[in-house]
Design an enzyme around this catalytic site. Sequence first.
Site, PDB file in Angstrom:
ATOM      1  N   ASN A   1     -13.702   0.737  14.951  1.00 23.04           N
ATOM      2  CA  ASN A   1     -14.192   0.607  16.316  1.00 23.04           C
ATOM      3  C   ASN A   1     -14.290   2.009  16.905  1.00 23.04           C
ATOM      4  O   ASN A   1     -13.300   2.743  16.917  1.00 23.04           O
ATOM      5  CB  ASN A   1     -13.240  -0.265  17.140  1.00 23.04           C
ATOM      6  CG  ASN A   1     -13.180  -1.690  16.625  1.00 23.04           C
ATOM      7  OD1 ASN A   1     -14.201  -2.257  16.224  1.00 23.04           O
ATOM      8  ND2 ASN A   1     -11.993  -2.278  16.604  1.00 23.04           N
TER       9      ASN A   1
ATOM     10  N   HIS B   1      -9.578  -0.248  10.125  1.00 28.25           N
ATOM     11  CA  HIS B   1      -8.962  -1.560   9.950  1.00 28.25           C
ATOM     12  C   HIS B   1      -9.342  -2.089   8.570  1.00 28.25           C
ATOM     13  O   HIS B   1     -10.529  -2.122   8.215  1.00 28.25           O
ATOM     14  CB  HIS B   1      -9.507  -2.572  10.966  1.00 28.25           C
ATOM     15  CG  HIS B   1      -9.177  -2.278  12.398  1.00 28.25           C
ATOM     16  ND1 HIS B   1      -8.162  -2.911  13.081  1.00 28.25           N
ATOM     17  CD2 HIS B   1      -9.753  -1.428  13.293  1.00 28.25           C
ATOM     18  CE1 HIS B   1      -8.127  -2.474  14.346  1.00 28.25           C
ATOM     19  NE2 HIS B   1      -9.088  -1.580  14.497  1.00 28.25           N
TER      20      HIS B   1
ATOM     21  N   HIS C   1      -8.901   5.316  13.417  1.00 29.43           N
ATOM     22  CA  HIS C   1      -8.213   4.466  12.442  1.00 29.43           C
ATOM     23  C   HIS C   1      -9.208   3.500  11.817  1.00 29.43           C
ATOM     24  O   HIS C   1     -10.177   3.095  12.453  1.00 29.43           O
ATOM     25  CB  HIS C   1      -7.053   3.693  13.079  1.00 29.43           C
ATOM     26  CG  HIS C   1      -7.434   2.963  14.336  1.00 29.43           C
ATOM     27  ND1 HIS C   1      -7.594   3.608  15.537  1.00 29.43           N
ATOM     28  CD2 HIS C   1      -7.691   1.667  14.574  1.00 29.43           C
ATOM     29  CE1 HIS C   1      -7.931   2.722  16.472  1.00 29.43           C
ATOM     30  NE2 HIS C   1      -8.010   1.533  15.910  1.00 29.43           N
TER      31      HIS C   1
ATOM     32  N   VAL D   1      -7.098   2.263  20.948  1.00 33.30           N
ATOM     33  CA  VAL D   1      -6.207   3.408  20.723  1.00 33.30           C
ATOM     34  C   VAL D   1      -7.090   4.613  20.359  1.00 33.30           C
ATOM     35  O   VAL D   1      -7.774   4.585  19.326  1.00 33.30           O
ATOM     36  CB  VAL D   1      -5.201   3.128  19.584  1.00 33.30           C
ATOM     37  CG1 VAL D   1      -4.300   4.338  19.373  1.00 33.30           C
ATOM     38  CG2 VAL D   1      -4.368   1.886  19.898  1.00 33.30           C
TER      39      VAL D   1
ATOM     40  N   ASP E   1      -0.860  -3.879  11.081  1.00 30.45           N
ATOM     41  CA  ASP E   1      -1.230  -4.004  12.490  1.00 30.45           C
ATOM     42  C   ASP E   1      -0.213  -4.898  13.208  1.00 30.45           C
ATOM     43  O   ASP E   1       0.192  -5.939  12.682  1.00 30.45           O
ATOM     44  CB  ASP E   1      -2.641  -4.592  12.616  1.00 30.45           C
ATOM     45  CG  ASP E   1      -3.228  -4.406  14.007  1.00 30.45           C
ATOM     46  OD1 ASP E   1      -4.212  -3.646  14.141  1.00 30.45           O
ATOM     47  OD2 ASP E   1      -2.710  -5.020  14.963  1.00 30.45           O
TER      48      ASP E   1
HETATM   49  P1  DGP Z   1      -8.625  -0.717  18.004  1.00 29.58           P
HETATM   50  O1  DGP Z   1      -8.801  -1.857  18.959  1.00 29.58           O
HETATM   51  O2  DGP Z   1      -9.727  -0.592  16.988  1.00 29.58           O
HETATM   52  O3  DGP Z   1      -8.328   0.583  18.730  1.00 29.58           O
HETATM   53  O4  DGP Z   1      -7.323  -1.095  17.166  1.00 29.58           O
HETATM   54  C1  DGP Z   1      -6.029  -0.753  17.552  1.00 29.58           C
HETATM   55  C2  DGP Z   1      -5.089  -1.618  16.761  1.00 29.58           C
HETATM   56  O5  DGP Z   1      -3.805  -1.052  16.821  1.00 29.58           O
HETATM   57  C3  DGP Z   1      -4.971  -3.037  17.274  1.00 29.58           C
HETATM   58  O6  DGP Z   1      -5.414  -3.942  16.261  1.00 29.58           O
HETATM   59  C4  DGP Z   1      -3.495  -3.231  17.548  1.00 29.58           C
HETATM   60  C5  DGP Z   1      -2.853  -2.067  16.834  1.00 29.58           C
HETATM   61  N1  DGP Z   1      -1.680  -1.519  17.481  1.00 29.58           N
HETATM   62  C6  DGP Z   1      -1.575  -1.123  18.764  1.00 29.58           C
HETATM   63  N2  DGP Z   1      -0.346  -0.644  19.010  1.00 29.58           N
HETATM   64  C7  DGP Z   1       0.333  -0.730  17.838  1.00 29.58           C
HETATM   65  C8  DGP Z   1       1.678  -0.399  17.455  1.00 29.58           C
HETATM   66  O7  DGP Z   1       2.496   0.099  18.217  1.00 29.58           O
HETATM   67  N3  DGP Z   1       2.009  -0.634  16.152  1.00 29.58           N
HETATM   68  C9  DGP Z   1       1.119  -1.170  15.254  1.00 29.58           C
HETATM   69  N4  DGP Z   1       1.558  -1.365  14.016  1.00 29.58           N
HETATM   70  N5  DGP Z   1      -0.136  -1.497  15.585  1.00 29.58           N
HETATM   71  C10 DGP Z   1      -0.518  -1.292  16.864  1.00 29.58           C
END
Ligand code: DGP
Length: 114
Positions: free
Chosen positions: A87, A102, A100, A96, A30
């Site tokens: 989430n 976590h 996904h 996003v 993340d």
């Molecule tokens: P959620 O809030 O459950 O939709 O989690 C989305 C997660 O994605 C958040 O913890 C940050 C991560 N994230 C967002 N953009 C990027 C990215 O460009 N690269 C990576 N590695 N993680 C990202």
Amino acid sequence: MAETIFGRIIAGEIPADKILETEDLIAIRDINPQAPTHVLIIPKKPLKALSSTGEEDTLLLGKLLASTRKLAEQLGLIADGYRVVINNGESAGQSVPHLHIHLLGGRDFRWPPG
Ligand code: DGP
């Protein structure tokens, strides 16, 4: 469905710290970690959320969870425990719109989550 940042990472258009790739999924670190270990397990199929999945996705969901378990082992999270979070939807904190999981570990967690 509109392409998300995860779709672009899966396509190789945006770099990510990828620690696993199979024909069905990727796992990346993340970008904004909420624990010493914070990995995202992401299906290549562009499902918007858990609630967007159907019966046809049951095998894929199993693979996502099984990969999460294996990564927890590989990353040394078994002894102290770890947390697995999905989430689903904006009010649950999903930012996003591409399903996904976590995987978080390396610190103590509280319950209930905020
Ligand atoms: P959620 O809030 O459950 O939709 O989690 C989305 C997660 O994605 C958040 O913890 C940050 C991560 N994230 C967002 N953009 C990027 C990215 O460009 N690269 C990576 N590695 N993680 C990202």
